[in-house]
Design a protein around this motif. Structure first.
Motif, PDB file in Angstrom:
ATOM      1  N   ARG A 187       0.938  -1.244   0.006  1.00  0.00           N
ATOM      2  CA  ARG A 187      -0.093   0.047  -0.198  1.00  0.00           C
ATOM      3  C   ARG A 187       0.870   1.366   0.035  1.00  0.00           C
ATOM      4  NH1 ARG A 187       0.194   2.268   4.978  1.00  0.00           N
ATOM      5  NH2 ARG A 187       0.448   0.919   6.948  1.00  0.00           N
ATOM      6  N   ASP A 188       0.291   2.319  -0.470  1.00  0.00           N
ATOM      7  CA  ASP A 188       1.093   3.679  -0.532  1.00  0.00           C
ATOM      8  C   ASP A 188       1.218   4.148   1.065  1.00  0.00           C
ATOM      9  OD1 ASP A 188       1.187   4.115  -3.078  1.00  0.00           O
ATOM     10  OD2 ASP A 188      -0.809   4.753  -3.349  1.00  0.00           O
ATOM     11  N   TYR A 222       0.805 -11.257   8.224  1.00  0.00           N
ATOM     12  CA  TYR A 222       0.442 -11.747   6.936  1.00  0.00           C
ATOM     13  C   TYR A 222      -1.037 -12.611   7.191  1.00  0.00           C
ATOM     14  CZ  TYR A 222       2.688 -16.022   8.712  1.00  0.00           C
ATOM     15  OH  TYR A 222       2.835 -17.410   9.575  1.00  0.00           O
ATOM     16  N   ASN A 223      -1.514 -12.986   5.901  1.00  0.00           N
ATOM     17  CA  ASN A 223      -2.991 -13.757   6.155  1.00  0.00           C
ATOM     18  C   ASN A 223      -3.827 -12.904   6.957  1.00  0.00           C
ATOM     19  OD1 ASN A 223      -4.260 -16.028   5.087  1.00  0.00           O
ATOM     20  ND2 ASN A 223      -4.258 -16.901   7.293  1.00  0.00           N
ATOM     21  N   ASP A 224      -3.819 -11.719   6.704  1.00  0.00           N
ATOM     22  CA  ASP A 224      -4.971 -10.744   7.546  1.00  0.00           C
ATOM     23  C   ASP A 224      -5.332  -9.624   6.907  1.00  0.00           C
ATOM     24  OD1 ASP A 224      -6.476 -10.277   9.559  1.00  0.00           O
ATOM     25  OD2 ASP A 224      -5.094 -10.556  11.340  1.00  0.00           O
ATOM     26  N   LYS A 263      -9.722  -4.197   4.624  1.00  0.00           N
ATOM     27  CA  LYS A 263     -10.113  -4.538   3.307  1.00  0.00           C
ATOM     28  C   LYS A 263      -8.690  -4.721   2.681  1.00  0.00           C
ATOM     29  CE  LYS A 263     -13.727  -1.205   2.612  1.00  0.00           C
ATOM     30  NZ  LYS A 263     -14.183   0.216   2.193  1.00  0.00           N
ATOM     31  N   THR A 264      -7.486  -4.024   3.055  1.00  0.00           N
ATOM     32  CA  THR A 264      -6.363  -4.412   2.715  1.00  0.00           C
ATOM     33  C   THR A 264      -5.504  -5.642   3.268  1.00  0.00           C
ATOM     34  OG1 THR A 264      -5.902  -1.878   2.251  1.00  0.00           O
ATOM     35  CG2 THR A 264      -3.972  -3.365   2.033  1.00  0.00           C
ATOM     36  N   ARG A 265      -5.151  -6.561   2.261  1.00  0.00           N
ATOM     37  CA  ARG A 265      -4.554  -7.910   2.805  1.00  0.00           C
ATOM     38  C   ARG A 265      -3.093  -7.413   3.196  1.00  0.00           C
ATOM     39  NH1 ARG A 265      -7.241 -12.147   4.084  1.00  0.00           N
ATOM     40  NH2 ARG A 265      -5.451 -13.305   3.817  1.00  0.00           N
TER      41      ARG A 265
END
Length: 348
Positions: free
Chosen positions: A24-25, A115-117, A123-125
């Motif tokens: 993400r930014d 991770y995996n969340d 919304k963002t993995r």
């Protein structure tokens, strides 16, 4: 969005393979980190193979992250470019809580795994440390002391804090007799940390094959649990037992090793329910408890403690192309004592 490269699992039955994805930014309160090293935790294997039935693919594992700050947002005050930093098992917490509990945030609702969340926006993995970069909110980044090597510090972000937290909570220190069950990636950290706290440390391992290592790392005694005489000799000995193994054990026999008011703390995760007879705990007012990682505050405290005592994990460094082989070796206990991925090998 920034592009990251790493290794990912795309299916429970397939090996990890090269993977390119978007980070993400960065926001004003974010820290951008060039990842240098990532430890391999048994939790990574459980997750990518969907053994906990919660995997959402693709998954870039890794929550033992050590690296260098490459950029900071305008609101960041604790870090600057070039700082040595770590990221552990979660990158946000207390989502939906009225107030963030700094001392117990690992137990609060809404913990966002590395991770995996999902991130705070749900919304963002999140994707983890088997990659060349990561973007993390300032409050979830920790400083790694300058005297500690980055590669051997990476496992402190999970293995280290997983043992430090119960040792501190149950007051391990001078005059306390503490047993560590298992001499593996977690257990060897319990030996080092407990000894540095001043506790009298005993290792309880299936065999004596690692006895020399255990004594070298700070244990005063080392016993084989495959010898029935061990449980007779050590009955009523320990104030605290920390169990790091996930294999099946005779829980009632281990509870017999506790003193009055002793505590047996579970940090390994056995697959099956724990079978305990009531009279293994009623006489002696013994307790069985669990413990899970630590808060960001406590994890930074642990890193500072390790800096003061020159404590790091015992590691074997590998290239990322060896990660699938390393997973199989972890399952065979064929590592002393923690694998760490050199992320520079991604460029190979």
């Amino acid at each position: 969005m920034p592009i990251a490269r790493g290794y990912a699992a795309t299916d429970a039955s397939k090996p990890l393979t090269p993977f390119t994805f978007e980070r993400r930014d960065p926001n004003p309160d974010d820290v951008v980190i060039d990842i240098k090293f990532a430890g391999i935790c048994h939790s990574d294997i459980h997750t990518v193979r969907n053994e906990w039935k919660n995997a959402v693919y693709p998954i870039v594992p890794g929550h033992e992250i050590a690296g260098i700050v490459s950029a900071v947002g305008s609101d960041v005050t604790k870090f600057k470019v070039g700082d040595r930093v770590g990221v552990g098992c979660f990158v946000d917490s207390c989502i939906g809580c009225a107030e963030r509990d700094l001392d117990r945030e690992q137990y609060m609702p809404g913990l966002a795994g590395t991770y995996n969340d999902f991130e705070a926006d749900r919304k963002t993995r999140t994707q983890g440390g088997y990659s060349d970069s990561i973007v993390v909110r300032e409050g979830y980044v920790m400083s790694i002391p300058d005297n500690l090597p980055l590669d051997a510090s990476a496992p402190l972000l999970c293995a280290g804090i997983t043992l430090y937290s119960p040792l501190r909570h149950w007051n391990a220190g001078p005059g306390k007799k503490v047993a560590i069950v298992g001499m593996g990636g977690l257990g060897h950290m319990g030996v080092k940390l407990g000894a540095a706290m001043g506790a009298d440390i005993t290792v309880l391992s299936q065999s004596l094959s690692k006895k020399e290592d255990g004594l070298k790392l700070g244990a005063k005694e080392y016993y084989a649990t495959n010898d029935p005489e061990t449980f007779t000799k050590l009955a009523g000995t320990f104030d605290l037992i920390i169990c790091t193994v996930s294999a099946e054990i005779d829980w009632n026999a281990y509870l017999g090793l506790l003193k009055v008011d002793g505590s047996f703390v579970v940090v390994g995760a056995p697959e099956n329910p724990i079978p305990v007879h009531a009279f293994s705990v009623i006489p002696g007012r013994k307790s069985i408890s669990g413990s899970m990682i630590g808060s960001i505050k406590e994890t930074q405290e642990m890193l500072d403690f390790c800096g003061e005592h020159n404590i790091v994990s015992e590691i074997e460094t590998i290239n990322i192309q060896q990660v699938n082989e390393a997973y199989e070796r972890v399952l065979k206990s064929d590592v002393r004592y923690r694998f760490v991925i050199d992320i520079a090998s991604l460029a190979a």
